[in-house]
Each structure stands twice: as structure tokens, then as C-alpha cells.
Design a protein around this motif. Structure first.
Motif, mmCIF file in Angstrom:
data_model
loop_
_atom_site.group_PDB
_atom_site.id
_atom_site.type_symbol
_atom_site.label_atom_id
_atom_site.label_comp_id
_atom_site.label_asym_id
_atom_site.label_seq_id
_atom_site.Cartn_x
_atom_site.Cartn_y
_atom_site.Cartn_z
ATOM 1 N N TYR A 76 -0.003 -3.664 17.347
ATOM 2 C CA TYR A 76 1.097 -4.225 16.555
ATOM 3 C C TYR A 76 0.661 -4.460 15.109
ATOM 4 C CZ TYR A 76 4.816 -7.226 14.937
ATOM 5 O OH TYR A 76 5.846 -7.746 14.221
ATOM 6 N N LEU A 78 -1.814 -3.079 13.518
ATOM 7 C CA LEU A 78 -2.080 -1.788 12.883
ATOM 8 C C LEU A 78 -0.780 -1.125 12.435
ATOM 9 C CD1 LEU A 78 -4.748 -0.307 12.476
ATOM 10 C CD2 LEU A 78 -4.248 1.032 14.507
ATOM 11 N N MET A 79 0.217 -1.190 13.331
ATOM 12 C CA MET A 79 1.493 -0.558 13.019
ATOM 13 C C MET A 79 2.200 -1.294 11.895
ATOM 14 S SD MET A 79 1.877 2.091 14.902
ATOM 15 C CE MET A 79 0.139 2.352 14.784
ATOM 16 N N SER A 80 2.346 -2.618 12.048
ATOM 17 C CA SER A 80 3.191 -3.367 11.114
ATOM 18 C C SER A 80 2.522 -3.537 9.753
ATOM 19 C CB SER A 80 3.546 -4.733 11.698
ATOM 20 O OG SER A 80 2.380 -5.480 11.905
ATOM 21 N N VAL A 82 -0.218 -1.467 8.472
ATOM 22 C CA VAL A 82 -0.755 -0.274 7.812
ATOM 23 C C VAL A 82 0.137 0.951 8.005
ATOM 24 C CG1 VAL A 82 -2.797 1.135 7.483
ATOM 25 C CG2 VAL A 82 -3.040 -1.203 8.333
ATOM 26 N N ALA A 83 0.287 1.354 9.261
ATOM 27 C CA ALA A 83 0.870 2.675 9.512
ATOM 28 C C ALA A 83 2.339 2.748 9.089
ATOM 29 C CB ALA A 83 0.726 3.037 10.982
ATOM 30 N N LEU A 84 3.158 1.787 9.565
ATOM 31 C CA LEU A 84 4.590 1.890 9.303
ATOM 32 C C LEU A 84 4.929 1.718 7.830
ATOM 33 C CD1 LEU A 84 6.006 0.224 12.505
ATOM 34 C CD2 LEU A 84 5.748 2.628 11.953
ATOM 35 N N ARG A 86 3.131 2.530 5.410
ATOM 36 C CA ARG A 86 2.707 3.753 4.731
ATOM 37 C C ARG A 86 3.729 4.872 4.939
ATOM 38 N NH1 ARG A 86 -2.882 6.709 6.203
ATOM 39 N NH2 ARG A 86 -3.901 4.882 5.326
ATOM 40 N N ILE A 87 4.146 5.054 6.215
ATOM 41 C CA ILE A 87 5.126 6.125 6.486
ATOM 42 C C ILE A 87 6.443 5.819 5.779
ATOM 43 C CG2 ILE A 87 6.380 7.349 8.287
ATOM 44 C CD1 ILE A 87 4.112 6.722 10.176
ATOM 45 N N GLY A 88 6.839 4.533 5.831
ATOM 46 C CA GLY A 88 8.085 4.144 5.164
ATOM 47 C C GLY A 88 8.022 4.452 3.681
ATOM 48 N N ILE A 90 6.152 6.687 2.207
ATOM 49 C CA ILE A 90 6.195 8.140 1.984
ATOM 50 C C ILE A 90 7.640 8.617 2.016
ATOM 51 C CG2 ILE A 90 5.617 10.365 2.996
ATOM 52 C CD1 ILE A 90 3.023 9.066 4.002
ATOM 53 N N ILE A 91 8.378 8.146 3.035
ATOM 54 C CA ILE A 91 9.766 8.599 3.188
ATOM 55 C C ILE A 91 10.611 8.121 2.011
ATOM 56 C CG2 ILE A 91 11.813 8.344 4.628
ATOM 57 C CD1 ILE A 91 9.919 8.319 7.040
ATOM 58 N N GLN A 93 9.576 7.353 -0.979
ATOM 59 C CA GLN A 93 9.189 8.081 -2.193
ATOM 60 C C GLN A 93 9.844 9.451 -2.222
ATOM 61 O OE1 GLN A 93 4.995 8.549 -2.756
ATOM 62 N NE2 GLN A 93 4.793 6.433 -3.458
ATOM 63 N N ARG A 94 9.820 10.107 -1.064
ATOM 64 C CA ARG A 94 10.419 11.439 -1.005
ATOM 65 C C ARG A 94 11.909 11.342 -1.296
ATOM 66 N NH1 ARG A 94 9.497 13.208 4.207
ATOM 67 N NH2 ARG A 94 7.375 13.531 3.499
ATOM 68 N N ARG A 97 12.450 10.856 -4.876
ATOM 69 C CA ARG A 97 12.192 12.126 -5.569
ATOM 70 C C ARG A 97 13.378 13.074 -5.399
ATOM 71 N NH1 ARG A 97 7.258 14.839 -6.049
ATOM 72 N NH2 ARG A 97 7.552 16.838 -7.067
ATOM 73 N N LEU B 47 -2.483 7.230 11.201
ATOM 74 C CA LEU B 47 -3.192 7.018 9.937
ATOM 75 C C LEU B 47 -3.781 8.323 9.416
ATOM 76 C CD1 LEU B 47 -4.915 3.587 10.521
ATOM 77 C CD2 LEU B 47 -2.788 4.129 9.354
ATOM 78 N N ARG B 53 -0.455 11.356 2.283
ATOM 79 C CA ARG B 53 0.796 10.827 1.695
ATOM 80 C C ARG B 53 1.521 11.899 0.898
ATOM 81 N NH1 ARG B 53 -0.512 4.902 1.201
ATOM 82 N NH2 ARG B 53 -2.622 4.848 1.951
ATOM 83 N N ILE B 55 4.262 14.469 -0.444
ATOM 84 C CA ILE B 55 5.731 14.496 -0.571
ATOM 85 C C ILE B 55 6.279 15.617 0.301
ATOM 86 C CG2 ILE B 55 7.593 15.061 -2.168
ATOM 87 C CD1 ILE B 55 6.648 12.296 -2.627
ATOM 88 N N TYR B 68 8.694 7.922 13.380
ATOM 89 C CA TYR B 68 9.144 6.770 12.598
ATOM 90 C C TYR B 68 10.658 6.762 12.491
ATOM 91 C CZ TYR B 68 9.559 3.735 8.474
ATOM 92 O OH TYR B 68 9.896 2.745 7.605
ATOM 93 N N PRO B 88 8.676 -2.820 13.717
ATOM 94 C CA PRO B 88 7.270 -2.599 14.100
ATOM 95 C C PRO B 88 7.003 -2.930 15.568
ATOM 96 C CG PRO B 88 7.397 -3.775 12.034
ATOM 97 C CD PRO B 88 8.795 -3.721 12.576
ATOM 98 N N SER B 92 5.812 -0.209 18.186
ATOM 99 C CA SER B 92 4.563 -0.381 18.930
ATOM 100 C C SER B 92 4.802 -0.215 20.425
ATOM 101 C CB SER B 92 3.964 -1.761 18.662
ATOM 102 O OG SER B 92 3.791 -1.960 17.289
#
Lengths: 212, 251
Positions: A76, A78-80, A82-84, A86-88, A90-91, A93-94, A97, B47, B53, B55, B68, B88, B92
Motif C-alpha cells: 500500500y 509503495l503504491m500510494s 511512489v508508484a501511483l 508517478r504513473i498519474g 506521467i498520464i 503530463q501526457r 502535452r 517502478l 517516465r 511521454i 492504472y 491506492p 493495491s
């Protein structure tokens, strides 16, 4: 039951060959004390159906819960953390863009449309101007031609009138001489037939004949 | 069933110690190992795949983003925008159940979710979150969950107990569904695989006869892969729907 199991455990695994697994499974945390049991575990397990069905073996519950709590909490975090995110990111940002690019494209399209419109307007104006010029030239040429034709016609008419007048004059003159010619002819004819005749008498005779 | 001395379909669910950390401590069991592997696989993959990261994503990153988006849409669809707070948590849950289920399909791997205590703990965690957040957010009004609006007063005496029972049975159904699916699937698979081995050892005609259970085992493997995914999805969807109840108790 627990007391009985402990008693069995004290009695040793060889006392009752059928039950040691039960004891082994039921007394949690005993594993560390008796690592030799781990070896016997497999064979006893294969032969015995008297033991507890593993998913319902409550002696493993505590251990599983502890490990589940540790691992799931780790997952939990790790997900809440770091990972999520980061993915959020990225999405997002895209998406930003893409939105930016779309807006730029839209802007360019508008500019193009404007350019096309202004070009069309210029083209239309030029065309109108050219048309007007052509029209003007045509009108100028036409009036010129009309003027010239009118003048030529006038000229011709004057010449025709002159010619007609001279013809008429010649005709009158010729008519005037006809009497004289006739008198001379009469005089000559009469002279040939009956003797000489005066000019005056011939004239009178012609005039008399032409009156009749 | 095939000869139990040759094939024991229950054996795969046994929990045994791999490493012990002294007396009374939580020994590292095979179950614990696979819980840790599950978490490591999820975290490691997500990760690793999103590290650039980029685009314009590569294949690995696309999968992470799809997972996601999939869970995000699921949570948004069943619990609304406010439910995204629990994204989250649901993510999880989904990933843990999914990867644990799929790990179970690998030969010699232990299936964490085939133990009722694990699925029940996860379901209880969901219910704890629902109840905790429900009371934290709405106070006593959260109990409106059991009192549907617009029902005449006398009928409430029937409806409210039904609502309470249905609420209390949720963690049971949630956990037993997952546990039962995984357990039954693995037992079936093992039994058919056992047929193949047993028949195969009976000579020529046995080998011929083993073809059918072999095909069945292959088919069931495919089916079980599907069940693994579907059960993870069902677990996560139901969890987010229950959380929706905590956010909007008056339905």
C-alpha cells in the motif's frame, strides 16, 4: 484439545504415528524447537488424511495474518507514495502535452483559415477590378467605333446628296437640249422633204408637238 | 480420484516453514514468501516500467498505465470522484489478488489466496475501511445505510434486519468467493493432472486414456488463468462498491 495435543507433543512424534502432523500443525511456533519434524512432515502428510485441511488449519492463521499485514502494508505504501503518483504524473503530463499540442494545432488551423479568407478576398477584389477594367475598355472602344461610324455615315450621306444633285442638274440640262436637238432634226428633215424652213418655224412646230 | 498415494491434491495448500526466526516469532513460511514475492513483483514491475517516465510509453509502461487507468476507471465508475481517495487502496487490493492468483498458476508456486484467512483478512480490511470511513465521514448518519429512504415505517422492521444481515455477510461472501474459486480450481487442476500421471503409468492403453485428462488439464489451466483475473476484478469492484456505500450511505 490443546492440552491433549501438548501431551502428545511431550509423548513424542513416534507415540502415535497418525497424529503427529496434527500436533505439528496445531502448535504454532513449535517449528523452531523441532526442526527435525520438518523432515517427517512431508511423508506423514502424504499418507494422512486425518490431518487438518491446510486452509482451515488455524495454527497457521497468525503467521499468515502477520505476513499479510506486513506485505500488504508495504504494498500500500509503495503504491500510494511512489508508484501511483508517478504513473498519474506521467498520464497527466501526457494529457497536458496532448492538450497543448491540440491547442497549438487549432491555433495554426485558425491562422490558416484566416490566410485563406484574406487570400480569397484579395482574389475577389482583383477579379472585380479586372472585370471593371475590361468593361471600361469595351465601352471606350464601342463609343469610338460608334463615333467613327457616325462620321463615315454622315460623310457618305453628304456625298450621296451631292451626287444626286449633280445628276439632277445634268438631267435638267439634258432635257433643255432635247428641244433644240429635236428642232434641228425637224428642220433638217423638212428641208430634205419640202424645202428650207426657218429655224423659228421648226422650233414652234416642235413645241406644238411636244405639247400634244 | 486418482490414487492418493500418488497424487494428493491437498498437498499444494500446505504451509511449512522455510526459515525460522527463533521461538514464537513469525517464521518465513512458503505463504509468506509468496506474499513477499507478490509485493516485490508488483512494486518492481510498476517502478521499473515507469522509471523512464516517457511521454511516448514503451510496452512495459503501457501495461502499467493500463492497469492504472483500468482500476482508476473502475473506482471512479462505482464510487465516484470522491472515491478516488481510496484508489491506492483498491489498486493495491486488485494488484495483490491478481498477482497472487496468477502466481498460483505457476507450477510449484504457492497460492496465497487459496487460504481463507488471507482472503478473509483482505475482505475484513475492506469492511473496516468502509465502516471506519463511514462513521468518520458521516458520524451516526452512516447508519442510514441500513434504513432505505422512502420505506414505510412498519416495513422498516423487516427491511433493516435484512440490510444488516446483507451488510454483515459481505466480508464472508467476498472472502469465500475468492478463496473457493482459487481452492477449487487448483484442486481440479491437480486431480486432472494426477489422472494423467496415474493413467500414464498403466502402459500403452493407459497412455492413450491419459490424453483426455491431459486436454482437460490444459483447458482448465486456461480457465483458471481467466478465473484468476476475473476474481481479482470482482474483488476490487465489490470493494469499491462497498466503499461507495461508505461515501454515500443513503441510497
Amino acid at each position: 484439545m490443546a492440552g491433549q495435543l501438548v501431551a502428545q507433543a511431550q509423548g513424542g512424534p513416534t507415540a502415535q504415528p497418525e497424529t503427529p502432523t496434527v500436533e505439528f500443525e496445531e502448535v504454532g511456533g513449535d517449528h523452531a524447537l523441532s526442526p527435525d519434524l520438518a523432515g517427517t512432515h512431508g511423508e506423514v502428510h502424504d499418507s494422512g488424511h486425518s490431518e487438518v485441511f491446510p486452509p482451515f488449519d488455524s495454527s497457521t492463521f497468525a503467521g499468515q495474518l502477520i505476513w499479510l499485514a506486513i506485505t500488504f502494508a508495504l504494498l500500500y505504501v509503495l503504491m500510494s507514495r511512489v508508484a501511483l503518483p508517478r504513473i498519474g504524473n506521467i498520464i497527466d503530463q501526457r494529457q497536458a502535452r496532448i492538450d497543448g499540442d491540440l491547442a497549438a494545432a487549432e491555433h495554426s488551423r485558425k491562422k490558416t483559415d484566416e490566410a485563406i479568407a484574406s487570400y480569397e478576398a484579395a482574389l475577389a477584389a482583383a477579379r472585380a477590378k479586372a472585370h471593371a477594367m475590361a468593361e471600361e475598355t469595351r465601352a471606350g472602344i464601342k463609343s469610338d467605333i460608334d463615333n467613327k461610324r457616325a462620321r463615315v455615315e454622315q460623310d457618305l450621306a453628304a456625298k450621296i446628296a451631292g451626287a444626286e444633285a449633280s445628276i439632277a442638274a445634268t438631267k435638267v440640262e439634258a432635257m433643255g437640249k432635247v428641244d433644240e436637238i429635236a428642232a434641228e432634226t425637224v428642220q433638217a428633215l423638212v428641208a430634205q422633204i419640202s424645202g428650207p424652213v426657218s429655224e423659228a418655224e421648226a422650233h414652234a412646230a416642235v413645241a406644238k408637238a411636244s405639247k400634244e | 480420484m486418482a490414487d492418493p498415494n500418488v497424487v494428493d491434491p491437498i498437498h499444494q495448500f500446505a504451509i511449512y516453514d522455510l526459515v525460522s526466526f527463533g521461538e514464537g516469532g513469525p517464521a518465513l513460511t512458503n505463504s509468506a514468501l509468496f506474499m513477499a514475492l507478490t509485493v516485490a513483483a508488483i512494486g518492481g514491475y510498476l517502478l521499473w516500467s515507469t522509471a523512464p517516465r516517457s511521454i511516448v510509453p514503451g510496452r512495459a509502461q503501457v501495461l502499467s498505465e493500463m492497469l492504472y487507468e483500468f482500476v482508476a476507471n473502475m473506482v471512479r465508475g462505482s464510487a465516484g470522484k470522491e472515491g478516488m481517495k481510496f484508489f491506492p487502496f483498491i489498486f493495491s487490493l486488485f494488484m495483490f489478488v491478481l498477482v497472487a492468483n496468477l502466481f498460483g498458476m505457476v507450477p510449484y508456486f504457492f497460492t496465497v489466496t487459496s487460504h481463507i484467512i488471507v482472503t478473509f483478512a483482505l475482505a475484513a480490511l475492506v469492511m473496516a475501511v468502509v465502516i471506519g470511513y463511514g462513521f468518520f465521514r458521516h458520524g451516526p448518519k452512516f447508519l442510514k445505510l441500513f434504513v432505505p429512504a422512502g420505506v414505510p415505517f412498519p416495513i422498516l422492521f423487516i427491511v433493516v434486519p435484512i440490510e444488516v444481515i446483507s451488510f454483515l455477510s459481505r466480508p464472508v461472501s467476498l472472502s469465500v468467493r475468492l478463496f473457493g474459486n482459487m481452492l477449487a480450481g487448483h484442486i481440479t487442476l491437480k486431480v486432472f493432472a494426477g489422472f494423467v500421471v496415474t493413467l500414464g503409468s498403466l502402459g500403452f492403453f493407459g497412455v492413450l486414456g491419459a490424453i483426455l485428462p491431459l486436454l482437460m488439464a490444459v483447458a482448465i489451466t486456461v480457465l483458471e488463468l481467466m478465473v484468476s483475473v476475473v476474481q481479482a476484478y470482482v474483488f476490487a469492484v465489490l470493494a469499491s462498491m462497498y466503499i461507495n456505500d461508505a461515501i454515500h450511505p443513503s441510497h
